[in-house]
Design a protein around this motif. Structure first.
Motif, PDB file in Angstrom:
ATOM      1  N   UNK A 222      15.865   8.094  -0.229  1.00 55.50           N
ATOM      2  CA  UNK A 222      15.005   6.905  -0.237  1.00 55.50           C
ATOM      3  C   UNK A 222      13.672   7.258   0.407  1.00 55.50           C
ATOM      4  N   UNK A 223      12.606   6.894  -0.278  1.00 55.09           N
ATOM      5  CA  UNK A 223      11.266   7.070   0.285  1.00 55.09           C
ATOM      6  C   UNK A 223      10.654   5.700   0.553  1.00 55.09           C
ATOM      7  N   UNK A 224      10.149   5.522   1.754  1.00 52.92           N
ATOM      8  CA  UNK A 224       9.350   4.350   2.099  1.00 52.92           C
ATOM      9  C   UNK A 224       8.042   4.847   2.703  1.00 52.92           C
TER      10      UNK A 224
ATOM     11  N   UNK B  58       7.955   8.113   4.954  1.00 49.57           N
ATOM     12  CA  UNK B  58       9.262   8.432   5.531  1.00 49.57           C
ATOM     13  C   UNK B  58      10.288   8.635   4.419  1.00 49.57           C
ATOM     14  N   UNK B  59      11.086   9.694   4.545  1.00 45.10           N
ATOM     15  CA  UNK B  59      12.121  10.016   3.553  1.00 45.10           C
ATOM     16  C   UNK B  59      13.470  10.021   4.247  1.00 45.10           C
ATOM     17  N   UNK B  60      14.432   9.261   3.708  1.00 43.14           N
ATOM     18  CA  UNK B  60      15.782   9.192   4.273  1.00 43.14           C
ATOM     19  C   UNK B  60      16.762   9.843   3.311  1.00 43.14           C
ATOM     20  N   UNK B  61      17.686  10.630   3.880  1.00 41.31           N
ATOM     21  CA  UNK B  61      18.659  11.375   3.081  1.00 41.31           C
ATOM     22  C   UNK B  61      20.070  10.938   3.459  1.00 41.31           C
ATOM     23  N   UNK B  62      20.877  10.717   2.438  1.00 44.74           N
ATOM     24  CA  UNK B  62      22.266  10.303   2.624  1.00 44.74           C
ATOM     25  C   UNK B  62      23.146  11.271   1.839  1.00 44.74           C
ATOM     26  N   UNK B  63      23.864  12.135   2.568  1.00 43.84           N
ATOM     27  CA  UNK B  63      24.717  13.149   1.962  1.00 43.84           C
ATOM     28  C   UNK B  63      26.121  13.030   2.525  1.00 43.84           C
ATOM     29  N   UNK B  64      27.157  13.163   1.688  1.00 46.28           N
ATOM     30  CA  UNK B  64      28.527  13.098   2.205  1.00 46.28           C
ATOM     31  C   UNK B  64      28.801  14.246   3.168  1.00 46.28           C
ATOM     32  N   UNK B  65      29.469  13.919   4.265  1.00 50.45           N
ATOM     33  CA  UNK B  65      29.801  14.943   5.252  1.00 50.45           C
ATOM     34  C   UNK B  65      28.731  15.158   6.310  1.00 50.45           C
ATOM     35  N   UNK B  66      27.586  14.487   6.181  1.00 50.36           N
ATOM     36  CA  UNK B  66      26.506  14.626   7.153  1.00 50.36           C
ATOM     37  C   UNK B  66      26.039  13.245   7.599  1.00 50.36           C
ATOM     38  N   UNK B  67      25.561  13.175   8.828  1.00 47.28           N
ATOM     39  CA  UNK B  67      24.982  11.924   9.291  1.00 47.28           C
ATOM     40  C   UNK B  67      23.668  11.682   8.556  1.00 47.28           C
TER      41      UNK B  67
ATOM     42  N   UNK C 106       0.816  -1.214   0.000  1.00 43.61           N
ATOM     43  CA  UNK C 106       0.000   0.000   0.000  1.00 43.61           C
ATOM     44  C   UNK C 106       0.848   1.261   0.000  1.00 43.61           C
ATOM     45  N   UNK C 107       2.168   1.120  -0.027  1.00 46.09           N
ATOM     46  CA  UNK C 107       3.057   2.268   0.102  1.00 46.09           C
ATOM     47  C   UNK C 107       3.772   2.590  -1.210  1.00 46.09           C
ATOM     48  N   UNK C 108       4.050   3.878  -1.390  1.00 50.62           N
ATOM     49  CA  UNK C 108       4.863   4.325  -2.516  1.00 50.62           C
ATOM     50  C   UNK C 108       6.323   4.345  -2.082  1.00 50.62           C
ATOM     51  N   UNK C 109       7.184   3.737  -2.903  1.00 53.12           N
ATOM     52  CA  UNK C 109       8.608   3.721  -2.647  1.00 53.12           C
ATOM     53  C   UNK C 109       9.307   4.527  -3.740  1.00 53.12           C
ATOM     54  N   UNK C 110      10.342   5.245  -3.351  1.00 53.96           N
ATOM     55  CA  UNK C 110      11.136   5.985  -4.309  1.00 53.96           C
ATOM     56  C   UNK C 110      12.609   5.889  -3.952  1.00 53.96           C
ATOM     57  N   UNK C 111      13.465   5.925  -4.976  1.00 55.23           N
ATOM     58  CA  UNK C 111      14.906   5.831  -4.751  1.00 55.23           C
ATOM     59  C   UNK C 111      15.615   6.707  -5.774  1.00 55.23           C
TER      60      UNK C 111
ATOM     61  N   UNK D 116      12.449  -3.046  -5.796  1.00 51.99           N
ATOM     62  CA  UNK D 116      12.293  -2.002  -4.783  1.00 51.99           C
ATOM     63  C   UNK D 116      11.876  -2.578  -3.434  1.00 51.99           C
ATOM     64  N   UNK D 117      11.346  -3.803  -3.426  1.00 48.70           N
ATOM     65  CA  UNK D 117      10.972  -4.419  -2.164  1.00 48.70           C
ATOM     66  C   UNK D 117      12.167  -4.611  -1.242  1.00 48.70           C
ATOM     67  N   UNK D 118      13.359  -4.641  -1.830  1.00 43.29           N
ATOM     68  CA  UNK D 118      14.569  -4.784  -1.015  1.00 43.29           C
ATOM     69  C   UNK D 118      14.766  -3.583  -0.088  1.00 43.29           C
ATOM     70  N   UNK D 119      14.193  -2.413  -0.490  1.00 41.37           N
ATOM     71  CA  UNK D 119      14.318  -1.235   0.367  1.00 41.37           C
ATOM     72  C   UNK D 119      13.600  -1.435   1.697  1.00 41.37           C
ATOM     73  N   UNK D 120      12.576  -2.291   1.691  1.00 42.75           N
ATOM     74  CA  UNK D 120      11.841  -2.545   2.926  1.00 42.75           C
ATOM     75  C   UNK D 120      12.705  -3.240   3.964  1.00 42.75           C
ATOM     76  N   UNK D 121      13.747  -3.920   3.506  1.00 43.14           N
ATOM     77  CA  UNK D 121      14.606  -4.672   4.407  1.00 43.14           C
ATOM     78  C   UNK D 121      15.793  -3.857   4.913  1.00 43.14           C
ATOM     79  N   UNK D 122      16.002  -2.657   4.336  1.00 44.16           N
ATOM     80  CA  UNK D 122      17.145  -1.839   4.744  1.00 44.16           C
ATOM     81  C   UNK D 122      16.933  -1.258   6.137  1.00 44.16           C
TER      82      UNK D 122
END
Length: 327
Positions: free
Chosen positions: A82-84, A87-96, A65-70, A196-202
């Motif tokens: 990454x969107x699950x 919830x949106x997760x951000x990964x940037x160099x130099x930042x946590x 039922x969820x939209x995923x984006x990468x 994209x289902x693999x993102x659910x396991x991250x």
């Protein structure tokens, strides 16, 4: 001669019937909105700025039922969004890495795919521009033009089969491109959902608890000349991290573009007047009395200047020691 005339009239009639059968520009945008939300697809594209060229890849899929984006940046240091679901997760160099609760990705994607078309119709004209070819695909072209001329416009190329955007040109008021989103390849396939289902396991970073940013009514200043359709999103008081300088801010949006107005007490480093435009982003700063007013956002310089000049101050913010600060 008579047969030729009848044949010509029949051809004109057929072409008129085909033209009338074409969906309207607004209908095409609604189809794009639905396709962007519901299809499983992968698009590789470049984001072209005035002096930059950024290759990226975006995948979208419905997982349950969820939209995923990468979103992945394909050059330079590794960067991902990454969107699950919500919830949106951000990964940037130099930042946590961090995660926020949201269903809108802050990412270099066409703003229109996350906009409410019905709301935009109040302040923009949608015009069908006919057919064209882009990235090897037959497309229908739509122009989105502001009714008041005080903001930017878009031209979209929509793939005729999927109705997904394969090109988006952001234009200034003179019609010159400020930024281009140009697809190199587009794949629509149910197999993307499987991958994209693999993102659910991250194991993603936990969701941050952000300071509350609701609309405040106790600021002692206001913007009196907003472009039509721009509404306040939130207001806030805070201190700048580096200088601890007290600043009040208000953010406004019309659903497609946004800008913020900042107000602080003028000091020795305040500039009397400055205007800078870098791509889509304009910064206009001016000192009025003992106040420094700065407008930053995705609006033309003329509009930013008019907004800054329209700020009416009832009373300056409290001194730094008295300033209410949000954590």
């Amino acid at each position: 001669m008579k047969k030729t005339l009848i044949g010509a009239l029949a051809l004109v009639s057929l072409m008129s019937a085909q033209a009338s059968a074409e969906p309207s520009a607004e209908a095409l945008l609604h189809q794009m909105d639905t396709a962007s939300d519901t299809l499983d697809y992968e698009v590789s594209y470049i984001l072209v700025g005035k002096n930059s060229l950024e290759p990226l890849r975006f995948r979208h899929a419905q997982v349950g039922d969820d939209a995923y984006g990468h979103l992945m940046y394909l050059s330079g240091p590794p960067r991902e969004v990454i969107r699950r679901g919500g919830e949106i997760s951000y990964f940037e160099p130099g930042y946590d890495p961090f995660t926020i609760a949201s269903d809108h990705m802050v990412a270099p994607l066409p703003t229109l795919i996350q906009a409410d078309i019905d709301v935009l119709a109040n302040h923009y004209d949608f015009v069908s521009m006919g057919h064209a070819r882009e990235a090897g695909m037959d497309c229908q072209v739509v122009r989105i033009t502001p009714k008041d001329g005080e903001r930017y416009s878009y031209v979209l190329w929509l793939d005729e089969k999927s109705k997904l955007p394969v090109r988006a040109d952001l234009l200034d008021r003179d019609g010159d491109p400020l930024e281009q989103y140009r697809a190199l390849s587009l794949v629509v396939s149910s197999q993307i959902s499987t991958s994209m289902q693999k993102l659910a396991e991250l194991a993603l970073p936990p969701v941050l608890t952000l300071p509350q940013t609701t609309q405040r009514s106790d600021l002692d200043w206001q913007v009196t000349a907003l472009p039509e359709g721009f509404e306040p999103v939130y207001s806030n008081r805070h201190r700048l991290m580096m200088t601890k300088r007290a600043v009040e801010s208000q953010m406004f949006s019309d659903g497609l573009f946004s800008f913020s107005v900042y107000l602080a007490k003028a000091d020795d480093v305040s500039v009397r007047k400055q205007i800078v435009r870098q791509g889509r982003r304009t910064l206009h700063s001016v000192t009025s009395g003992n106040a420094e007013i700065t407008v930053v956002g995705d609006i033309p310089p003329e509009t930013a200047k008019r907004v800054a000049e329209s700020v009416r101050i009832i009373d300056m913010p409290a001194s730094q020691s008295e300033q209410e600060v949000q954590p």
